[in-house]
Design an enzyme around this catalytic site. Structure first.
Site, PDB file in Angstrom:
ATOM      1  N   ASP B  30       0.800  -1.220   0.000  1.00 26.47           N
ATOM      2  CA  ASP B  30       0.000   0.000   0.000  1.00 26.47           C
ATOM      3  C   ASP B  30       0.832   1.270   0.000  1.00 26.47           C
ATOM      4  O   ASP B  30       0.403   2.305   0.488  1.00 26.47           O
ATOM      5  CB  ASP B  30      -0.922  -0.005   1.225  1.00 26.47           C
ATOM      6  CG  ASP B  30      -0.139  -0.052   2.535  1.00 26.47           C
ATOM      7  OD1 ASP B  30      -0.542   0.645   3.486  1.00 26.47           O
ATOM      8  OD2 ASP B  30       0.863  -0.780   2.613  1.00 26.47           O
ATOM      9  N   LYS B 142      -6.211  -0.337   6.813  1.00 26.81           N
ATOM     10  CA  LYS B 142      -4.975  -0.109   7.564  1.00 26.81           C
ATOM     11  C   LYS B 142      -4.808   1.369   7.843  1.00 26.81           C
ATOM     12  O   LYS B 142      -5.124   2.214   6.996  1.00 26.81           O
ATOM     13  CB  LYS B 142      -3.782  -0.627   6.726  1.00 26.81           C
ATOM     14  CG  LYS B 142      -2.464  -0.765   7.470  1.00 26.81           C
ATOM     15  CD  LYS B 142      -1.702   0.516   7.662  1.00 26.81           C
ATOM     16  CE  LYS B 142      -0.977   1.162   6.532  1.00 26.81           C
ATOM     17  NZ  LYS B 142       0.240   0.541   6.121  1.00 26.81           N
ATOM     18  N   GLU B 183      -2.451  -0.122  13.810  1.00 24.97           N
ATOM     19  CA  GLU B 183      -0.991  -0.096  13.691  1.00 24.97           C
ATOM     20  C   GLU B 183      -0.363   1.046  14.479  1.00 24.97           C
ATOM     21  O   GLU B 183      -0.261   2.177  13.981  1.00 24.97           O
ATOM     22  CB  GLU B 183      -0.568   0.010  12.216  1.00 24.97           C
ATOM     23  CG  GLU B 183       0.963   0.038  12.036  1.00 24.97           C
ATOM     24  CD  GLU B 183       1.411   0.121  10.570  1.00 24.97           C
ATOM     25  OE1 GLU B 183       0.539   0.110   9.676  1.00 24.97           O
ATOM     26  OE2 GLU B 183       2.630   0.204  10.323  1.00 24.97           O
ATOM     27  N   GLU B 185       2.909   2.113  15.291  1.00 27.51           N
ATOM     28  CA  GLU B 185       4.326   1.821  15.077  1.00 27.51           C
ATOM     29  C   GLU B 185       5.224   2.699  15.931  1.00 27.51           C
ATOM     30  O   GLU B 185       5.158   3.930  15.862  1.00 27.51           O
ATOM     31  CB  GLU B 185       4.732   2.001  13.610  1.00 27.51           C
ATOM     32  CG  GLU B 185       6.265   1.852  13.438  1.00 27.51           C
ATOM     33  CD  GLU B 185       6.750   1.768  11.997  1.00 27.51           C
ATOM     34  OE1 GLU B 185       5.932   1.960  11.078  1.00 27.51           O
ATOM     35  OE2 GLU B 185       7.955   1.514  11.799  1.00 27.51           O
ATOM     36  N   LYS B 225      -1.165  -4.545  14.292  1.00 27.12           N
ATOM     37  CA  LYS B 225       0.074  -4.521  13.511  1.00 27.12           C
ATOM     38  C   LYS B 225       1.096  -3.705  14.298  1.00 27.12           C
ATOM     39  O   LYS B 225       1.215  -2.490  14.103  1.00 27.12           O
ATOM     40  CB  LYS B 225      -0.160  -3.911  12.117  1.00 27.12           C
ATOM     41  CG  LYS B 225       1.128  -3.825  11.275  1.00 27.12           C
ATOM     42  CD  LYS B 225       0.813  -3.550   9.782  1.00 27.12           C
ATOM     43  CE  LYS B 225       2.096  -3.253   8.988  1.00 27.12           C
ATOM     44  NZ  LYS B 225       1.887  -3.213   7.532  1.00 27.12           N
ATOM     45  N   SER B 295       2.901  -8.663   8.316  1.00 21.08           N
ATOM     46  CA  SER B 295       2.302  -7.719   7.384  1.00 21.08           C
ATOM     47  C   SER B 295       3.489  -6.911   6.883  1.00 21.08           C
ATOM     48  O   SER B 295       3.782  -5.825   7.373  1.00 21.08           O
ATOM     49  CB  SER B 295       1.262  -6.824   8.054  1.00 21.08           C
ATOM     50  OG  SER B 295       0.816  -5.849   7.123  1.00 21.08           O
ATOM     51  N   TYR B 358       6.032   6.933   4.960  1.00 23.23           N
ATOM     52  CA  TYR B 358       5.617   6.335   3.686  1.00 23.23           C
ATOM     53  C   TYR B 358       4.124   6.455   3.455  1.00 23.23           C
ATOM     54  O   TYR B 358       3.420   6.905   4.346  1.00 23.23           O
ATOM     55  CB  TYR B 358       6.067   4.873   3.596  1.00 23.23           C
ATOM     56  CG  TYR B 358       5.269   3.877   4.409  1.00 23.23           C
ATOM     57  CD1 TYR B 358       5.414   3.830   5.791  1.00 23.23           C
ATOM     58  CD2 TYR B 358       4.436   2.964   3.814  1.00 23.23           C
ATOM     59  CE1 TYR B 358       4.712   2.921   6.539  1.00 23.23           C
ATOM     60  CE2 TYR B 358       3.719   2.040   4.575  1.00 23.23           C
ATOM     61  CZ  TYR B 358       3.872   2.015   5.932  1.00 23.23           C
ATOM     62  OH  TYR B 358       3.177   1.093   6.687  1.00 23.23           O
TER      63      TYR B 358
END
Lengths: 357, 358
Positions: B30, B142, B183, B185, B225, B295, B358
């Site tokens: 993605d 996501k 997610e 992170e 995630k 993932s 990203y």
């Protein structure tokens, strides 16, 4: 780690795991002097120290009963009592591989500005008291927080206060070598349905585990003592399988896998109801990363008390009644209870409105 | 329930469980247009739609690869693209038993008054967008929240804002039939040790699950995630077994059993590192009530990209490289990876980019 790893870490983890042994559970014999007085008066027995001592001796020396117990919660007075032969209760328990525990809270007080909601006291010198109890042989502790369901309850204030209180108590215990049993009891009082109880239980448990994380509590060295998820006391009853489903779902959604065991309180349930519900939970075919066991007070002692009636000649029969409930609940922790150990006494509801003990 | 039971409840639980099927995982394809541009330029390929389409066709039609995947996350453009022969990518995936997913966040913006901390945007009109994506065949979504470790970071503000954002996004997705991948992170950037990473990860995850509970999200219909728990990028490396131990323990302390699967991001790890770490986690003998899978974006595509180099004659080599990584990671989800995957060029190469966006 986000968890506090003090000098007792290994011991805490070991003891919590042991208490959570499948096939075993906890006898909650920590009724305060006032509360045990109510029990004794229900069988016309005077509330004096020797009677309190006699009752606990009856329980702790019941032949074969201790095999089904991993822990017993004591009130402070009892921690220092002995059998009539002069043997400390703590030794009786230890010799039978039962870990002595201690109630450390000092009851509830109302939170001003709420509709009868409460917070739990007991922080003054808690660390020092825990050290004393550890020296006396205690290896786990209990602190009861209470919440209720009403149109506007539990309030966010009550949830936060009780969750923070439990977390602070828990870390102080761990600093002093005691495994904290975390008990956020949502009372059954009310006419709400089981869905409401589930929603509240999930909200409360989520708040509790957030607070435990904030206070750096080592979850592997704790136990949870929650209510089962049931309809309110004024609502129609449902089957044990339904209670099991809602309860296990609520726990799967909130209790991290690091917690080794969940030991249910019996609330106002009869001895037999509590056992059947626990059994149904252990039969639910879904992944449960903690053991599901009991920490019963009334639901282990009711028929024993009635059978004893304060008379020495009744002790053997009373001890048999006690053994019978211990064995039944042990089987329930394994999902192997086949029912039928209920005498008439075992089916009697033990519900008391607005229960304090 | 404290959770909101959407009309899609059963479907959400079923799809979330399917994505967590042992032996399968997710290909994160993605990358936004800007980000894929960086990838393409690293192999001297022009960042035009046709090339982006060609790359994704290469990935989704790689023979034998789809059996190791339960889902692929797509960027919006890709959701509507087709193979050269005219078959919608979404159909290619479905026929291969792979659920199409969609990135729905719109990147990060700085939080005022912090030291470069961010929150994630994308809530405006999210429900309408999700409905459209569901109609186009997407079944999961996501949203990437980003936190960093530093002297005073992550701050309580950053943790709260990101946890809250994730929870709001998750609740909206569930109302629209999309399983939300949550997610949070925590970037690997920094010179901290693995204990610090563990502490921060546990704190962040605890905040996320409290928020999800506050927002009435149905955990059975979500996926997590997270980052693996590792030393900072500027610190000495440790063995996969150590990463596995710290990671699984952090998850045991924070992630309720109702969550069916945890699908790790690869961060800046090389393809091989990511696979070895995932494998070590699945070998660990301890309580794991959720399946542990992958993932991966960079950690699945790096050697494929290098093998392709944008040239049609390299198609087979590139697809073989992808198959190697997919199979290796599939084995890692079962704890059976023997570390013997034929390493493509760059498979052992770190993919760390400082302060990755990203």
């Amino acid at each position: 780690m986000s968890a506090f790893v003090g000098k007792y870490a290994e011991e805490l983890i070991k003891n919590a795991k042991y208490i959570a042994t499948p096939g075993k559970g906890i006898l909650a014999a920590d009724e305060s002097t006032g509360t045990i007085g109510k029990r004794l008066s229900s069988i016309s027995v005077e509330n004096i120290e020797s009677n309190r001592q006699a009752l606990r001796e009856l329980l702790f020396t019941s032949p074969n009963a201790l095999t089904y117990l991993s822990g017993v919660i004591l009130f402070e007075e009892t921690l220092y009592q002995k059998t009539s032969d002069g043997k400390p209760f703590v030794e009786v328990l230890e010799e039978n591989n039962v870990i002595p525990g201690i109630k450390v809270d000092k009851g509830t007080v109302e939170i001003a500005g709420t509709n009868g909601e409460t917070t739990t006291q007991g922080f003054d010198s808690l660390g020092a008291r825990c050290q004393q109890y550890y020296k006396a042989g205690a290896r786990f502790a209990k602190w009861r927080a209470v919440l209720k369901i009403g149109p506007n309850e539990p309030s966010e204030l009550s949830i936060q206060q009780n969750a923070q209180g439990l977390a602070r108590y828990a870390i102080i215990c761990q600093e002093n070598g005691l495994v904290p049993i975390v008990e956020p009891e949502v009372l059954t009082d009310g006419s709400h349905d089981i869905q409401k109880c589930a929603a509240v239980t999930e909200t409360v448990l989520a708040a509790v585990y957030k607070a435990l994380n904030e206070h750096h509590v080592l979850l592997e060295g704790t136990l949870l003592k929650p209510n089962m998820v049931t309809p309110g006391s004024d609502s129609p009853k449902v089957a044990a399988e339904v209670i099991a489903q809602y309860t296990v779902t609520a726990l799967r959604r909130t209790v991290p896998p690091a917690v080794p065991g969940i030991v249910f309180l019996s609330g106002g349930q009869s001895e037999e109801e509590a056992t059947l519900n626990l059994d149904a939970m252990n039969k639910v075919e879904v992944l449960k990363p903690w053991t599901l066991s009991f920490s019963f007070g009334r639901a282990l002692q009711q028929s024993t008390l009635k059978t004893w009636a304060g008379k020495k000649e009744n002790v053997p029969k009373a001890q048999e009644a006690f053994l019978s409930r211990c064995k039944a609940n042990s089987e329930a922790t394994l999902g192997k209870y086949s029912g039928g150990s209920a005498g008439g006494l075992a089916s009697e509801s033990l519900f008391v409105k607005g229960y304090k003990y | 329930m404290s959770c909101f039971i959407s009309k899609y409840a059963d479907e959400l639980a079923k799809n979330a469980a399917y994505i967590g099927t042992p032996g399968k995982g997710i290909l994160a394809a993605d990358e936004s247009t800007g980000t894929i541009g960086k990838r393409l330029s690293s192999i001297n390929v022009e960042n035009i739609e046709e090339n982006r389409r060609a790359l994704r066709e290469l990935l989704f039609t790689a023979p034998g690869a789809l059996q190791y995947l339960s889902g692929v996350i797509l960027f919006e453009e890709t959701l509507y693209q087709k193979t050269a022969a005219g078959k919608p990518f979404v159909d290619v995936l479905k026929e291969g038993g792979v659920l199409p997913g969609i990135k729905v966040d719109k990147g990060t913006v700085e939080l005022n008054g912090t030291n470069g901390e961010t929150f994630t945007q994308g809530l405006d009109g999210l429900a309408q967008r999700c409905q459209k994506y569901y109609e186009a065949g997407a079944r999961f979504a996501k949203w990437r929240a980003v936190l960093k470790i530093s002297a005073n970071e992550p701050s309580e503000l950053a943790i709260q804002e990101n946890a809250n954002g994730l929870a709001m996004y998750a609740a909206i997705c569930q109302q629209c039939g999309l399983v939300p991948i949550v997610e949070p992170e925590i970037l690997v950037d920094g010179s901290h040790d693995i204990k610090k990473c563990a502490e921060v990860t546990e704190r962040v995850l605890a905040a996320c699950y409290k928020s999800l509970n506050d927002h009435h999200v149905m955990l059975e219909g979500t996926l997590l995630k997270p980052n693996m728990v590792t030393p900072g990028s500027e610190s000495p490396k440790v063995a996969p077994e150590v990463i596995a131990e710290y990671t699984v323990r952090a998850l045991q302390r924070t992630v309720p059993a109702a969550v069916p699967a945890i699908v790790f991001l690869s961060g800046g790890q090389s393809e091989e590192e990511a696979t070895l770490n995932l494998n070590a986690m699945n070998k660990l003998q301890t309580k794991k009530p959720w399946s542990l899978s992958f993932s991966f974006g960079r950690a699945l595509q790096q050697s494929t990209l290098k093998a392709w180099a944008g040239k049609e004659e390299n198609l087979k080599r590139a697809q073989d490289a992808l198959l190697v990584r997919c199979k290796a990671n599939s084995e890692a989800t079962l704890g059976t990876y023997k570390g013997d995957a034929k390493l493509g060029e760059g498979a052992a190469e770190s993919l760390h980019v400082s302060n990755y966006k990203y």
